[in-house]
Scaffold this active site. Structure first.
Site, PDB file in Angstrom:
ATOM      1  N   ARG A   1       0.869  -1.256   0.008  1.00  0.00           N
ATOM      2  CA  ARG A   1      -0.088   0.087   0.142  1.00  0.00           C
ATOM      3  C   ARG A   1       0.772   1.312  -0.115  1.00  0.00           C
ATOM      4  O   ARG A   1       0.564   2.249  -0.475  1.00  0.00           O
ATOM      5  CB  ARG A   1      -1.134   0.140   1.078  1.00  0.00           C
ATOM      6  CG  ARG A   1      -2.110  -1.215   1.053  1.00  0.00           C
ATOM      7  CD  ARG A   1      -2.819  -1.208   2.273  1.00  0.00           C
ATOM      8  NE  ARG A   1      -2.157  -1.941   3.412  1.00  0.00           N
ATOM      9  CZ  ARG A   1      -2.132  -3.315   3.520  1.00  0.00           C
ATOM     10  NH1 ARG A   1      -2.765  -3.987   2.827  1.00  0.00           N
ATOM     11  NH2 ARG A   1      -1.629  -3.822   4.479  1.00  0.00           N
TER      12      ARG A   1
ATOM     13  N   GLU B   1       4.460  -9.077  13.927  1.00  0.00           N
ATOM     14  CA  GLU B   1       3.900  -9.242  15.291  1.00  0.00           C
ATOM     15  C   GLU B   1       4.329 -10.551  15.829  1.00  0.00           C
ATOM     16  O   GLU B   1       4.473 -10.559  16.922  1.00  0.00           O
ATOM     17  CB  GLU B   1       2.475  -9.047  14.734  1.00  0.00           C
ATOM     18  CG  GLU B   1       1.630  -8.328  16.033  1.00  0.00           C
ATOM     19  CD  GLU B   1       0.101  -8.128  15.731  1.00  0.00           C
ATOM     20  OE1 GLU B   1      -0.155  -7.979  14.503  1.00  0.00           O
ATOM     21  OE2 GLU B   1      -0.543  -8.191  16.687  1.00  0.00           O
TER      22      GLU B   1
HETATM   23  P1  5GP Z   1       4.098  -2.499  11.683  1.00  0.00           P
HETATM   24  O1  5GP Z   1       5.237  -2.971  11.208  1.00  0.00           O
HETATM   25  O2  5GP Z   1       4.106  -0.953  12.032  1.00  0.00           O
HETATM   26  O3  5GP Z   1       3.775  -3.441  12.860  1.00  0.00           O
HETATM   27  O4  5GP Z   1       3.004  -2.704  10.759  1.00  0.00           O
HETATM   28  C1  5GP Z   1       2.502  -1.848   9.518  1.00  0.00           C
HETATM   29  C2  5GP Z   1       2.530  -2.419   8.410  1.00  0.00           C
HETATM   30  O5  5GP Z   1       1.756  -3.549   8.421  1.00  0.00           O
HETATM   31  C3  5GP Z   1       2.313  -1.449   7.331  1.00  0.00           C
HETATM   32  O6  5GP Z   1       3.081  -2.097   6.062  1.00  0.00           O
HETATM   33  C4  5GP Z   1       0.882  -1.803   7.042  1.00  0.00           C
HETATM   34  O7  5GP Z   1       0.410  -1.501   5.462  1.00  0.00           O
HETATM   35  C5  5GP Z   1       0.615  -3.118   7.724  1.00  0.00           C
HETATM   36  N1  5GP Z   1      -0.620  -3.143   8.370  1.00  0.00           N
HETATM   37  C6  5GP Z   1      -0.613  -3.792   9.677  1.00  0.00           C
HETATM   38  N2  5GP Z   1      -1.901  -3.426  10.359  1.00  0.00           N
HETATM   39  C7  5GP Z   1      -2.678  -2.976   9.167  1.00  0.00           C
HETATM   40  C8  5GP Z   1      -3.935  -2.385   9.374  1.00  0.00           C
HETATM   41  O8  5GP Z   1      -4.793  -2.573  10.149  1.00  0.00           O
HETATM   42  N3  5GP Z   1      -4.358  -1.824   8.082  1.00  0.00           N
HETATM   43  C9  5GP Z   1      -3.508  -1.826   7.111  1.00  0.00           C
HETATM   44  N4  5GP Z   1      -3.984  -1.234   6.012  1.00  0.00           N
HETATM   45  N5  5GP Z   1      -2.473  -2.061   7.105  1.00  0.00           N
HETATM   46  C10 5GP Z   1      -1.950  -2.745   8.059  1.00  0.00           C
END
Ligand code: 5GP
Length: 175
Positions: free
Chosen positions: A62, A99
């Site tokens: 995205r 995660e």
């Molecule tokens: P992080 O690495 O900060 O834990 O997760 C962020 C990454 O996972 C981003 O690339 C994001 O696109 C995706 N992501 C995690 N949870 C969501 C969510 O609820 N919605 C969307 N659109 N992307 C998420």
């Protein structure tokens, strides 16, 4: 701000996706809404207007959609940061935490020259694992990561703080 609440309202929440107990923030509804999409890109770009940014680095997948539009607005180049194994030329790679578990992301080694100013773009920051990994990868090849922007911040997951602790200025639109 009125229009930011309109932006927030354009994001769809999907309970129990991809797993029970998780609420997924679905931005396809934002992307499909002409006003919301334009507003999101305008807001992402706004702090950097008038600054010379060499490259926008977008995170798969995205981050490609938003980052491409941001790059166009700022007259910057665009650099895809991809899941491993998708890029055809010589890459640099880094492991990053998800995660549950780890994965690897990579970019072309010659996509950014040392000293170039780069902004990271993604749709959402949660734990920060993805953005921290991308920042380290860019710095490894000598990029100057001058900022990172996201449509959505999930502050309880602490990603923004982690990125700021690395010295990256973070800009987000809705929580
Ligand atoms: P992080 O690495 O900060 O834990 O997760 C962020 C990454 O996972 C981003 O690339 C994001 O696109 C995706 N992501 C995690 N949870 C969501 C969510 O609820 N919605 C969307 N659109 N992307 C998420």
């Amino acid at each position: 701000n009125n229009t930011l609440s309109e932006l927030a309202a354009s994001i769809r929440s999907i309970p129990d996706y991809p797993k029970p107990g998780i609420i997924f923030r679905d931005i396809t509804t934002l992307l499909g809404n002409p006003r919301a999409f334009r507003r999101a890109v305008d807001e992402l770009v706004q702090p950097y207007a008038g600054t010379k940014i060499d490259k926008i680095a977008g995170m798969e997948a995205r981050g490609f959609i938003l980052g491409g539009a941001v790059a166009h607005q700022l007259s910057s180049g665009f650099v895809p940061i991809r899941k491993k194994g998708k890029l055809p030329h010589e890459t640099v790679r880094i492991a990053y935490s998800l995660e549950y578990g780890v994965d690897e992301m990579e970019m072309h080694r010659d996509a950014v020259q040392p000293g170039e100013k780069v902004i990271l773009v993604d749709d959402l920051i949660a734990t920060g694992g993805t953005a921290v990994g991308a920042t380290k990868l860019l710095r490894q090849i000598g990029a100057e990561v001058v900022g990172a922007c996201f449509v959505i911040d999930l502050p309880d997951l602490g990603g923004r703080k982690k990125l700021e602790e690395l010295g990256v200025v973070v800009h987000t639109l809705v929580e």
